[in-house]
Write a protein that holds these residues in place. Structure first.
Motif, mmCIF file in Angstrom:
data_model
loop_
_atom_site.group_PDB
_atom_site.id
_atom_site.type_symbol
_atom_site.label_atom_id
_atom_site.label_comp_id
_atom_site.label_asym_id
_atom_site.label_seq_id
_atom_site.Cartn_x
_atom_site.Cartn_y
_atom_site.Cartn_z
ATOM 1 N N VAL A 1 64.188 48.224 20.115
ATOM 2 C CA VAL A 1 63.591 49.125 21.222
ATOM 3 C C VAL A 1 64.584 48.977 22.286
ATOM 4 C CG1 VAL A 1 61.236 48.998 20.172
ATOM 5 C CG2 VAL A 1 61.957 47.295 21.990
ATOM 6 N N ASN A 2 65.317 48.148 22.605
ATOM 7 C CA ASN A 2 66.010 48.182 23.955
ATOM 8 C C ASN A 2 66.721 49.275 24.038
ATOM 9 O OD1 ASN A 2 66.259 45.495 22.321
ATOM 10 N ND2 ASN A 2 66.376 44.730 24.558
ATOM 11 N N GLY B 1 68.359 41.839 26.972
ATOM 12 C CA GLY B 1 68.608 43.343 26.713
ATOM 13 C C GLY B 1 69.087 43.718 25.392
ATOM 14 N N GLY B 2 68.899 42.633 24.511
ATOM 15 C CA GLY B 2 69.158 43.162 22.886
ATOM 16 C C GLY B 2 70.814 42.720 22.744
ATOM 17 N N ARG C 1 58.459 50.690 25.052
ATOM 18 C CA ARG C 1 59.726 51.184 24.328
ATOM 19 C C ARG C 1 59.552 51.447 22.917
ATOM 20 N NH1 ARG C 1 63.591 46.141 26.485
ATOM 21 N NH2 ARG C 1 61.938 44.957 25.420
ATOM 22 N N VAL C 2 60.446 52.225 22.503
ATOM 23 C CA VAL C 2 60.283 52.999 21.281
ATOM 24 C C VAL C 2 61.555 52.887 20.609
ATOM 25 C CG1 VAL C 2 60.025 55.435 22.017
ATOM 26 C CG2 VAL C 2 59.153 54.681 19.754
ATOM 27 N N HIS D 1 58.741 51.998 15.675
ATOM 28 C CA HIS D 1 58.350 50.975 16.169
ATOM 29 C C HIS D 1 58.185 50.756 17.662
ATOM 30 C CE1 HIS D 1 57.862 49.158 12.090
ATOM 31 N NE2 HIS D 1 59.186 49.308 11.740
ATOM 32 N N VAL D 2 57.405 50.000 18.309
ATOM 33 C CA VAL D 2 57.264 49.720 19.746
ATOM 34 C C VAL D 2 57.020 48.450 20.054
ATOM 35 C CG1 VAL D 2 56.247 52.274 19.953
ATOM 36 C CG2 VAL D 2 54.790 50.317 19.452
#
Lengths: 474, 313
Positions: free
Chosen positions: A458-459, A374-375, A448-449, A426-427
């Motif tokens: 992107v999370n 989850g970053g 996700r972006v 970014h994706v």
């Protein structure tokens, strides 16, 4: 940060003409009134809020339920690009299952010297309770969400394998639903492959792996930790769309060698449990004794072959970030072929030489916790401050085994709608894979972006958004 | 269906009913304080008692004022029966049983919660109160409409309805319990304007002040008011009407499950006493005692339903 300017943009060529898969969309976009799109964007947000498509961010007391921002410019993948991706994903998922079966049985890959023994046996994701046990159909990872990033026209990398309980598929479905409601004309003009049958395929796939002793139509249920879980919306959504019960640990009980749920008419057996509860919480008799989310004794029922648990307990050993760096060897060992999809080069901080390199080059690397997700708890070297890097270096030096590092890839960009028009962001991409006696990859997935210009994170827990993802027929 | 789902539906609808009833009590309380110049504390005291939160109010307040009472009834999180607490609890239950609800019903609950959370984020200004109370009633109405218009008439529907009417019966009974003495044939003040205000406020707290006139006549009479709220099977907030609905929904469950439980017996006995009794008998036997018995048997019924249909582990 000027990373976006250097990155590969999936919509626009360097000469400002659209790339081929985006041609039809681009023409449509060019004919649209911008204020109408902005107002559609607000409509979409209202649909999500009203429907309650929310997730919880842990550690934010004031904002217990959040919307994931939705961007209405689709991410478009051509049929040719997709075929290549799908073959690579299929190969990888087959290898993951073969690896799990091997690790919990003969451990030939260890004997062959391809993977260090201690990496497996000292790993908290390795479950000794699974040794010698083969789940129904030999399937360990019923549902996989392979995270993929792109850096160029033909360069795709697998970032993570997500073989435990990958989430986000409800966004894939709701994003498509929302797009079809808002812009039906786009789906006349573009031949977009459908994703809507995912719940049906999921149910079919799960039911086909019911325990051998199950007579009649298998009873499937989704196990959720409850309404306070960050992905509760998705659990309810999937149960609803599949037409199966959504159960919590308190509904379940082991009786007569089966797992049964408490209904208004009495206790009824469950054959297949799609659990969205982590291994540790699944069975307080086997794992964390204080867990109230699981079912006491379910592991005994499982090992006796009276229930299918999806994904199987102990699959975490295959998507562990320390194992990840061995994936090229793993794929080759079990499929006898070179991997079709590349791994991101990875330094294992447990190895002294690598650690030294990582500490010296922290400003250029992304450092992740081996068991994180989850970053959370990661460092993105290029965007971190000097102070942040220093603090992280101390953590890293104290517990090197806990980390891996990767180069900061220049992730591809896709435009998002902003007030002034469109701007590249970014994706990444998470396609969803169902494994039964066959491997089915849903043509699409969750894009996700990163909404902040230049950001590579992107999370959704870190402020990322999502896009509808189109795979075209061609 | 899961026992926990039945429980979630039952409580979801109890809380929606409770939110609406509390809003109505506030409405009646405001009306009374507008029509009289003194004794306002007594009126709010009665309202708080009807909502069963008088003791709780005292724990956090030294004095009883209109504004504090209204705030406590509408917004106070520490008050589990406040409108905001009730809507929050209803929505949590709805989230939990989301798979059992139609999209329309869920969205009606969710939108109700979203709107009221914003509306009740701060103390409501007296000038905004009528609008806020209207919104609460309208939102509850929208949930009811979505529910009736879209839900299958199956066991899910039955448990939801039972929750609604157990709560409603409890609410109407508590209003009567707090105000029963103004309905007794008293020696003093009979027919005075004081009595009229009290009587009308009872009717108003169940939104029956106008329909009373259609059924009886324009003149307010204690025995008629008691009859209307206890025995009249056409008054949708009366005890008799509530029990008719509880019994019919329990009977559907009994048919579908092929068995009758202790709850069926309890509900049928209560309904029988409401359909065969006359208001004169009830008054003679003691209105207060009658209501006390009713409240306790209504609670017992709730427990029997929870046990019989395995709401809990």
């Amino acid at each position: 940060m000027g990373t976006a300017a250097l990155a590969f943009d999936e919509m626009m060529n360097a000469d400002d003409t659209p790339r081929q898969p985006y041609q039809t969309y681009y023409d449509w976009y060019a004919s649209q009134d911008r204020s109408r799109l902005i107002s559609k964007s607000k409509d979409a947000e209202n649909i999500f809020r009203k429907t309650g498509i929310t997730f919880a961010v842990y550690g934010h007391a004031d904002s217990s339920e959040k919307l994931i921002p939705f961007d209405l410019i689709p991410r478009i993948i051509s049929g040719r690009e997709w075929r290549k991706l799908a073959q690579g994903i299929e190969q990888r998922v087959i290898a993951l299952n073969a690896f799990l079966d091997d690790i919990y049985h003969k451990q030939e890959i260890i004997r062959a010297g391809r993977i260090p023994r201690e990496l497996i046996e000292r790993n908290v994701a390795f479950l000794p309770q699974m040794i010698g046990f083969r789940p129904p159909g030999g399937v360990y990872t019923h549902i996989v969400g392979t995270d993929i990033v792109r850096t160029g026209e033909d360069q795709f990398y697998v970032l993570e394998d997500n073989a435990r309980t990958p989430s986000g598929v409800s966004y894939m479905l709701e994003n498509r639903e929302t797009m079809m409601q808002m812009f039906p004309e786009l789906f006349h003009e573009n031949r977009v492959r459908p994703v809507e049958n995912y719940p049906y395929l999921l149910r079919q796939s799960l039911a086909s792996l019911a325990p051998p002793g199950c007579k009649g139509k298998p009873r499937v249920a989704v196990l959720t930790p409850g309404i306070y879980n960050s992905a509760f919306y998705e659990h309810a959504f999937l149960a609803d769309m599949m037409g199966v019960e959504l159960v919590e640990g308190s509904d379940l009980k082991v009786m007569d060698g089966k797992v049964k749920m408490r209904t208004t008419r009495g206790y009824e057996a469950i054959d297949v449990l799609y659990r969205r509860v982590d291994d540790d919480y699944l069975d307080p008799l086997t794992f964390k004794p204080e867990s109230c989310l699981g079912v006491p004794g379910i592991m005994d029922v499982y090992r006796a072959g009276n229930i299918t648990i999806a994904n199987a307990p102990g699959t975490g050993i295959s998507d562990d970030k320390a194992i990840y760096s061995y994936m090229p060897e793993i794929v080759e060992f079990y499929t006898g072929r070179k991997p079709l999809l590349e791994n991101v080069p990875t330094w294992r901080c447990s190895e002294p030489d690598s650690l030294k390199y990582v500490l010296e080059n922290l400003a250029d690397l992304v450092v992740k916790e081996v068991h994180g997700s989850g970053g959370y708890g990661m460092l993105v070297g290029p965007t971190a401050t000097k102070k942040e890097r220093q603090l992280f270096a101390e953590k890293l030096a104290a517990k090197p085994n806990n980390y891996i590092a990767q180069p900061t890839l220049s992730l591809s960009t896709v435009p998002i709608l902003v007030n002034k028009g469109i701007a590249p962001r970014h994706v990444d991409l998470r396609p969803y894979v169902l494994v039964s006696d066959k491997v089915q990859i849903i043509p699409g997935g969750l894009t996700r972006v990163a909404l902040k210009a230049g950001s590579l994170v992107v999370n959704s827990s870190q402020g990322g958004g999502t896009k509808d993802t189109w795979v075209l027929e061609d | 269906m899961l026992g926990r789902t039945a429980n979630g539906l039952y409580w979801m609808f109890r809380y929606i009913e409770r939110a609406e009833n509390t809003a109505r009590l506030v409405d009646a309380g405001l009306r009374m304080s507008l029509t009289r110049s003194q004794g306002v504390e007594d009126d709010w005291d009665g309202v708080l008692q009807s909502a069963d939160v008088r003791a709780l109010y005292n724990e956090t307040h030294e004095t009883l004022t209109s504004q504090d009472a209204v705030d406590f009834l509408l917004r106070e999180r520490a008050n589990p029966s406040s409108v905001m607490s009730s809507i929050e609890a209803a929505r949590n239950n709805a989230r939990m049983v989301r798979t059992a609800l139609t999209r329309e019903t869920w969205e009606a609950v969710n939108e109700c919660w979203i709107e009221l959370k914003a509306l009740l984020a701060k103390r409501v200004k007296p000038t905004d109160l009528p609008g806020v109370i209207d919104t609460i009633k309208r939102r509850a109405g929208l949930i009811r409409g979505a529910f009736h218009g879209t839900m299958l008439r199956n066991e899910l529907y039955n448990f939801s309805r039972i929750g609604t009417f157990i709560e409603r019966a409890d609410n109407t009974a508590r209003i009567l319990d707090v105000k029963y003495y103004v309905l007794l044939p008293a020696v003093t003040q009979v027919g005075s304007s004081m009595d009229n205000v009290q009587w009308e406020s009872i009717l108003r707290s169940v939104s029956a002040h106008r329909s009373y006139g259609w059924v009886y006549d324009a003149e307010l009479k204690p025995a008629n008011i008691a009859d209307f709220l206890i025995l009249n099977g056409r008054q949708p907030r009366s005890l008799a009407y509530s029990y008719e609905k509880i019994v019919s929904n329990l009977n559907y469950l009994g048919l579908e499950y092929g068995e009758k439980l202790a709850a069926h017996r309890t509900a049928e006995d209560t309904l029988a006493s409401l359909t065969t009794g006359s208001i004169a008998d009830i008054m003679n036997g003691g209105l207060h005692e009658f209501i006390e018995d009713f409240v306790s048997s209504n609670n017992r019924l709730g427990q029997e339903i929870a046990d019989g249909y395995r709401f809990y582990q």
